[in-house]
Write a protein that holds these residues in place. Structure first.
Motif, PDB file in Angstrom:
ATOM      1  N   SER A 188       0.818  -1.216   0.000  1.00 58.12           N
ATOM      2  CA  SER A 188       0.000   0.000   0.000  1.00 58.12           C
ATOM      3  C   SER A 188       0.853   1.269   0.000  1.00 58.12           C
ATOM      4  CB  SER A 188      -0.947   0.003   1.204  1.00 58.12           C
ATOM      5  OG  SER A 188      -0.231  -0.103   2.421  1.00 58.12           O
ATOM      6  N   ASN A 224     -10.871  -3.868   2.504  1.00 55.14           N
ATOM      7  CA  ASN A 224     -11.363  -2.520   2.801  1.00 55.14           C
ATOM      8  C   ASN A 224     -10.251  -1.488   2.666  1.00 55.14           C
ATOM      9  OD1 ASN A 224     -13.973  -3.363   3.319  1.00 55.14           O
ATOM     10  ND2 ASN A 224     -13.621  -3.633   5.512  1.00 55.14           N
ATOM     11  N   ALA A 225      -9.042  -1.861   3.048  1.00 56.94           N
ATOM     12  CA  ALA A 225      -7.914  -0.934   2.948  1.00 56.94           C
ATOM     13  C   ALA A 225      -7.627  -0.583   1.495  1.00 56.94           C
ATOM     14  CB  ALA A 225      -6.672  -1.545   3.602  1.00 56.94           C
ATOM     15  N   PHE A 269      -9.775  -0.750  -1.004  1.00 54.01           N
ATOM     16  CA  PHE A 269     -10.884   0.024  -1.557  1.00 54.01           C
ATOM     17  C   PHE A 269     -10.839   1.463  -1.045  1.00 54.01           C
ATOM     18  CE2 PHE A 269     -15.176   1.246  -2.684  1.00 54.01           C
ATOM     19  CZ  PHE A 269     -15.318   0.623  -3.917  1.00 54.01           C
ATOM     20  N   ASN A 270     -10.477   1.652   0.198  1.00 47.45           N
ATOM     21  CA  ASN A 270     -10.342   3.003   0.728  1.00 47.45           C
ATOM     22  C   ASN A 270      -9.219   3.761   0.035  1.00 47.45           C
ATOM     23  OD1 ASN A 270     -12.444   2.769   2.551  1.00 47.45           O
ATOM     24  ND2 ASN A 270     -11.131   2.053   4.223  1.00 47.45           N
ATOM     25  N   HIS A 309       0.180   3.987  -2.760  1.00 46.92           N
ATOM     26  CA  HIS A 309      -0.202   5.336  -2.326  1.00 46.92           C
ATOM     27  C   HIS A 309       0.765   6.359  -2.919  1.00 46.92           C
ATOM     28  CE1 HIS A 309      -0.339   8.850   0.381  1.00 46.92           C
ATOM     29  NE2 HIS A 309      -1.619   8.548   0.495  1.00 46.92           N
ATOM     30  N   TYR A 368      -8.347   3.390  -3.059  1.00 45.47           N
ATOM     31  CA  TYR A 368      -8.933   3.771  -4.349  1.00 45.47           C
ATOM     32  C   TYR A 368      -9.848   4.989  -4.204  1.00 45.47           C
ATOM     33  CZ  TYR A 368     -12.586   3.375  -7.989  1.00 45.47           C
ATOM     34  OH  TYR A 368     -13.518   3.627  -8.971  1.00 45.47           O
ATOM     35  N   VAL A 369     -10.740   4.947  -3.235  1.00 47.16           N
ATOM     36  CA  VAL A 369     -11.703   6.044  -3.049  1.00 47.16           C
ATOM     37  C   VAL A 369     -10.983   7.347  -2.729  1.00 47.16           C
ATOM     38  CG1 VAL A 369     -13.551   6.915  -1.573  1.00 47.16           C
ATOM     39  CG2 VAL A 369     -13.615   4.547  -2.383  1.00 47.16           C
ATOM     40  N   ASN A 370     -10.060   7.307  -1.786  1.00 51.67           N
ATOM     41  CA  ASN A 370      -9.349   8.523  -1.394  1.00 51.67           C
ATOM     42  C   ASN A 370      -8.510   9.070  -2.544  1.00 51.67           C
ATOM     43  OD1 ASN A 370     -10.365   8.522   1.243  1.00 51.67           O
ATOM     44  ND2 ASN A 370      -8.731   7.184   1.985  1.00 51.67           N
TER      45      ASN A 370
END
Length: 400
Positions: A22, A58-59, A61-62, A26, A64-66
């Protein structure tokens, strides 16, 4: 003029030999936001494989969203168009597509169908202001494409090409202003450079003319090595390497098209990876002792993933993994695996195994070929019996 960024194959959430990536992902997404902020393009096209698995954590997907929200803030006037790849869940991406439109993000997870289950082409045509028309096609297996108007009598294996051409015909029908037409797709085109992909994987390929006629640029995803397929079709490649064999420059593509019929101009922006993937030694394999010495000589601050490239007669020394881990105990690099090359191994077959060839083989034959390619000799009778016994146990478990 239409200016856009072409990217694909993010593979967010990839678990790499047990390591979380990640931080690197990121970092890439932050670089992408900076590129968007600097160039203020009309659109960002993401050509599939946003996630590494169809059920991302969830990490992931978060992340991606952020990232999408940060990229939107970097250039609020920019349209973002996302299509699903073969690693993505079409239904998961489609579940909140209407909500994403509030941020000028257009998501296409699956192929849209009308009430008669025929192709709903207009759902896949996105007009980017007065700049361009984008015809976006998420991943689908060739036989899964829906019928298009006037094509009721064609065979299932002809549907894919008929769909692409019908979509482009519809896009050009709506294009009264002569805007550039960009096609998005996630698939493998024949004669592409597949370097970095598993040679034993089965991959359905199509001819370039399957994509039809009438586009000015095809923004392709799926192949991880950046390359031009033609003057008007390109794979942008992975921004972050997914495997050790992806030894190439990782980037995103910035594309400019003046008008419909004009040739695209392409510029690449390199993505820097804070944790590169290194094979030691990088080219020809060396003895185990020599590779351990190279590993011990690494800079302690090296923050890369490491694969050892070892030449063996038959098998690695006992405790080889433990020796490698011990050699880097005071270093920041991440040891992943030892790639073994047998001194007596026959050369691996260079061409890919087709789906038909794969389906025609028995599991024991595939395992035996792998053993030959890896160790230079077929399995012993004892090993074959062991494989068959395990295979039968798996089959019985699946039937329960």
């Amino acid at each position: 003029m239409f200016t856009f960024i072409h990217t694909s194959d993010w593979h967010l959430g990839q678990n790499f030999y047990g390591y979380d990536r990640s931080e690197e992902q990121h970092d890439f997404l932050s670089q992408l936001a900076d590129i968007v902020r600097k160039h203020t393009p009309d659109a960002l096209l993401v050509s599939g494989d946003i996630f590494h698995t169809a059920a991302p954590s969830n990490a992931a997907f978060n992340l991606y969203v952020n990232a999408m929200l940060d990229i939107h803030k970097a250039c609020p006037t920019m349209a973002i168009i996302v299509i699903a790849g073969n690693h993505d869940s079409a239904s998961r991406l489609d579940s909140d597509k209407r909500l994403w439109q509030l941020a000028n993000v257009h998501v296409l997870g699956g192929i849209a169908r009308d009430k008669n289950c025929n192709a709903d082409l207009d759902q896949h045509i996105i007009k980017v202001g007065d700049r361009a028309i984008v015809a976006a096609v998420p991943f689908a297996y060739p036989a899964s494409f829906p019928l298009t108007a006037g094509a009721a009598d064609i065979s299932r294996d002809q549907r894919q090409q008929a769909y692409f051409q019908a979509l482009l015909d519809r896009a050009n029908e709506l294009n009264s202003d002569g805007l550039p037409v960009v096609l998005m797709a996630h698939l493998a085109v024949n004669n592409s450079d597949f370097t970095g992909h598993d040679r034993n994987m089965t991959m359905e390929c199509v001819e370039l003319d399957t994509l039809g006629n009438g586009y000015d640029y095809a923004a392709l995803g799926h192949i991880h090595r950046p390359q031009d397929v033609s003057g008007r079709a390109r794979y942008c490649g992975t921004p972050v390497p997914v495997s050790f064999d992806e030894q190439c420059e990782h980037s995103v593509s910035i594309v400019e098209i003046d008008a419909h019929g004009s040739m695209p101009r392409i510029e690449t922006k390199t993505i820097k990876n804070p944790k590169p993937l290194h094979t030691i030694p990088p080219h020809e394999p060396a003895s185990f002792d020599d590779t351990i010495q190279l590993l011990q000589a690494l800079n302690p601050n090296e923050r890369s993933y490491i694969r050892l490239n070892v030449k063996v007669d038959h098998y690695l020394p006992v405790g080889a993994q433990e020796q490698a881990i011990t050699a880097i105990k005071d270093k920041h690099c991440r040891f992943c695996e030892i790639r073994k090359t047998s001194t007596t191994a026959v050369a691996r077959r260079e061409r890919q195994m087709t789906i038909e060839e794969f389906n025609a083989k028995q599991p024991i034959d595939i395992a035996d070929q792998y053993f030959i390619d890896t160790f230079g000799e077929p399995m012993t009778e004892e090993q074959r019996n062991m494989f068959n016994h395990i295979y039968q146990l798996v089959q019985e478990a699946n039937r329960q």
